[in-house]
Design an enzyme around this catalytic site. Sequence first.
Site, PDB file in Angstrom:
ATOM      1  N   SER A 144       0.821  -1.212   0.000  1.00  0.00           N
ATOM      2  CA  SER A 144       0.000   0.000   0.000  1.00  0.00           C
ATOM      3  C   SER A 144       0.856   1.264   0.000  1.00  0.00           C
ATOM      4  O   SER A 144       1.989   1.268   0.464  1.00  0.00           O
ATOM      5  CB  SER A 144      -0.908   0.011   1.224  1.00  0.00           C
ATOM      6  OG  SER A 144      -1.759  -1.117   1.226  1.00  0.00           O
ATOM      7  N   ARG A 148      10.748  -3.304  -2.691  1.00  0.00           N
ATOM      8  CA  ARG A 148      10.651  -3.590  -4.133  1.00  0.00           C
ATOM      9  C   ARG A 148      11.648  -2.719  -4.874  1.00  0.00           C
ATOM     10  O   ARG A 148      11.942  -1.598  -4.462  1.00  0.00           O
ATOM     11  CB  ARG A 148       9.232  -3.298  -4.640  1.00  0.00           C
ATOM     12  CG  ARG A 148       8.924  -3.833  -6.028  1.00  0.00           C
ATOM     13  CD  ARG A 148       8.921  -5.346  -6.038  1.00  0.00           C
ATOM     14  NE  ARG A 148       8.414  -5.890  -7.299  1.00  0.00           N
ATOM     15  CZ  ARG A 148       9.185  -6.192  -8.354  1.00  0.00           C
ATOM     16  NH1 ARG A 148      10.473  -5.937  -8.326  1.00  0.00           N
ATOM     17  NH2 ARG A 148       8.659  -6.717  -9.443  1.00  0.00           N
ATOM     18  N   THR A 208       2.633   4.245 -12.143  1.00  0.00           N
ATOM     19  CA  THR A 208       1.376   3.511 -12.285  1.00  0.00           C
ATOM     20  C   THR A 208       0.594   3.987 -13.503  1.00  0.00           C
ATOM     21  O   THR A 208       0.072   3.186 -14.274  1.00  0.00           O
ATOM     22  CB  THR A 208       0.517   3.661 -11.021  1.00  0.00           C
ATOM     23  OG1 THR A 208       1.269   3.239  -9.876  1.00  0.00           O
ATOM     24  CG2 THR A 208      -0.744   2.815 -11.126  1.00  0.00           C
ATOM     25  N   CYS A 259      20.256  -6.754   0.728  1.00  0.00           N
ATOM     26  CA  CYS A 259      18.980  -7.469   0.801  1.00  0.00           C
ATOM     27  C   CYS A 259      18.198  -7.002   2.027  1.00  0.00           C
ATOM     28  O   CYS A 259      18.707  -7.074   3.153  1.00  0.00           O
ATOM     29  CB  CYS A 259      19.210  -8.972   0.877  1.00  0.00           C
ATOM     30  SG  CYS A 259      17.681  -9.906   1.153  1.00  0.00           S
ATOM     31  N   CYS A 296      12.532 -14.354   1.170  1.00  0.00           N
ATOM     32  CA  CYS A 296      12.560 -13.438   0.026  1.00  0.00           C
ATOM     33  C   CYS A 296      11.277 -12.623  -0.116  1.00  0.00           C
ATOM     34  O   CYS A 296      10.168 -13.168  -0.137  1.00  0.00           O
ATOM     35  CB  CYS A 296      12.818 -14.232  -1.252  1.00  0.00           C
ATOM     36  SG  CYS A 296      12.943 -13.214  -2.720  1.00  0.00           S
ATOM     37  N   CYS A 339      11.803  -8.523  -3.974  1.00  0.00           N
ATOM     38  CA  CYS A 339      12.175  -7.164  -4.378  1.00  0.00           C
ATOM     39  C   CYS A 339      13.127  -7.176  -5.571  1.00  0.00           C
ATOM     40  O   CYS A 339      13.203  -6.219  -6.316  1.00  0.00           O
ATOM     41  CB  CYS A 339      12.797  -6.406  -3.210  1.00  0.00           C
ATOM     42  SG  CYS A 339      14.500  -6.860  -2.814  1.00  0.00           S
ATOM     43  N   CYS A 370      18.809  -8.342  -5.373  1.00  0.00           N
ATOM     44  CA  CYS A 370      19.981  -9.205  -5.546  1.00  0.00           C
ATOM     45  C   CYS A 370      20.268  -9.477  -7.019  1.00  0.00           C
ATOM     46  O   CYS A 370      21.422  -9.596  -7.433  1.00  0.00           O
ATOM     47  CB  CYS A 370      19.790 -10.518  -4.792  1.00  0.00           C
ATOM     48  SG  CYS A 370      18.322 -11.454  -5.280  1.00  0.00           S
TER      49      CYS A 370
END
Length: 565
Positions: A117, A362, A398, A510, A534, A537, A540
């Site tokens: 969100s 992300r 978006t 990470c 995990c 995102c 890595c």
Amino acid sequence: MGRLLSRIICISRSRASRSRSVSPPNGCSPFRNPGGLSRVWGSGLSRAPWFLSGARTFSSGTGSGRESIEYDVVIVGAGPAGLSAAIRLKQLCRERDLDLSVCVVEKGAEVGAHILSGNVFEPRALNELLPDWRNEEAPVDVPVLSDKFWYLTKDRTFALPCPFNNRGNYVISLSQLTRWMGVKAEELGVEIYPGFAAGEVLYDSNDNVVGVGTNDMGISKDGSKKETFQHGVELKGKLTLLAEGCRGSLSEKIISKYNLRGKVQAQHQTYALGIKEVWEIDESKHEPGAVLHTLGWPLDHKTYGGSFVYHMKDRQVSIGLVIALNYQNPYLNPYEEFQKFKHHPAIKSLLEGGTVIQYGARTLNEGGFQSIPYPVFPGGAIVGCSAGFLNVPKIKGTHTAMKSGMLAAEAAFSVLSEGSSMVVYYDFLRKSWIWEELKKARNYRPVAKLHTPIEYPRADGILSFDVPTSLHRSNTNHEHDQPAHLQLRDPTIPELVNLPEYAGPESRYCPARVYEYVPDENGVLKLQINAQNCLHCKACDIKDPQQNIEWTVPEGGGGPGYSVM
């Protein structure tokens, strides 16, 4: 008939029942995969697939041993781009009285599960796609009322002229919006399959893309088949649209295979990592529609990035830090920088007395216009952030993702109804307002011996938190006994290169502590991969100094479970 295919039959029967105002079959939900695919569907659904009619066909005799379903258009990813494409396709079908079958496959356990969100939303594309959205209960109802831009030092704030123009924009939950769009797509006849991870591109004998294959399920870590083993399903399409989001695994393979960057002399893509929390704060401090962006502390002048604070409704605030992944100091830990940021006096005073509801992370595209690859490949196209349509200066993607999906849908409809070529998608893009918005960025790589380790303060459990606590708030879950979806191309590089040259940066970049260097029985540090942590995102896959880590999709339904707020 395999249980994965039975799942698809269940969903389609559910939708058919909904269209006749009849309750869905027991256990069937079009937007969720409760409890995992491998253990919920029994023989009661192993009946003839009566719903597979028209342009959609069923086959159980593929050479791969997998069952398959054929559609006119297969879309990978139920985010804003993929759902916009699906909705626009079905709108065109109604306008032209033509029936095309469209399916959307989504690796999250439900639509919106992998979207955290908090978003400042520009409704331009939504206005074009669904003009009556204000009267259709769209979760877009908190207009931006204030827009501030600060430069931070460790203890002070300096107001700067705001470079953003958020007049007419909204503070939204993007997870809620995608869920609403999923309902709209379903109402138009789109079939959405959450909990299915598309792990393979399907090709014909001429190297044209003809669909995707979902992962086999029920495979243990050692590669052997468990009792719950079942083959994946082939979802074949006359056209395939990839809408996987930033650094999409299938999209990256397609870009490389067909040299789509080289075709238009595009620069390599660059990325940033965004780390975010959603807080519920004291009502007296809550200002619905208030938007704040900052530069400066805790990042140094060599590190590109900034923070954001968005006041949503219901006393919720989305707060985050974005750090470009070209940062120079390999000792920098983005997660810890975010924890530090929350202790700034201006931020601390806002959050004190509040409660963290969610945590997530992300990657974002930051290459801009000059990093956009040629978006068309034989048999389909790439849309949304998979192609890199984020507008970096506006910190928004978006609306551009949605518009690209709509344009791809119009091109696909033209191909299927008139026999034209998907090349028109690229033409549509270049003539659209997307093309005018995008900018560029660069990237470069660090070396540890040129930098000093950073000592981060311990988490206080009030404003800042350790990784396990934050990870719990992300609702991340993976089947433990499955092959690791994080793979090392060369297993010797972590100990021979990353650790001595870069001080093991994967243990810091990470945000979920997937990578840890732990001593073996001889006291030698070895890389341990905790794949079950995990967050998807994909930092890595981008930040590793030797590009030695390959991110692949795990079993469907795995990963974060961001609740739809």
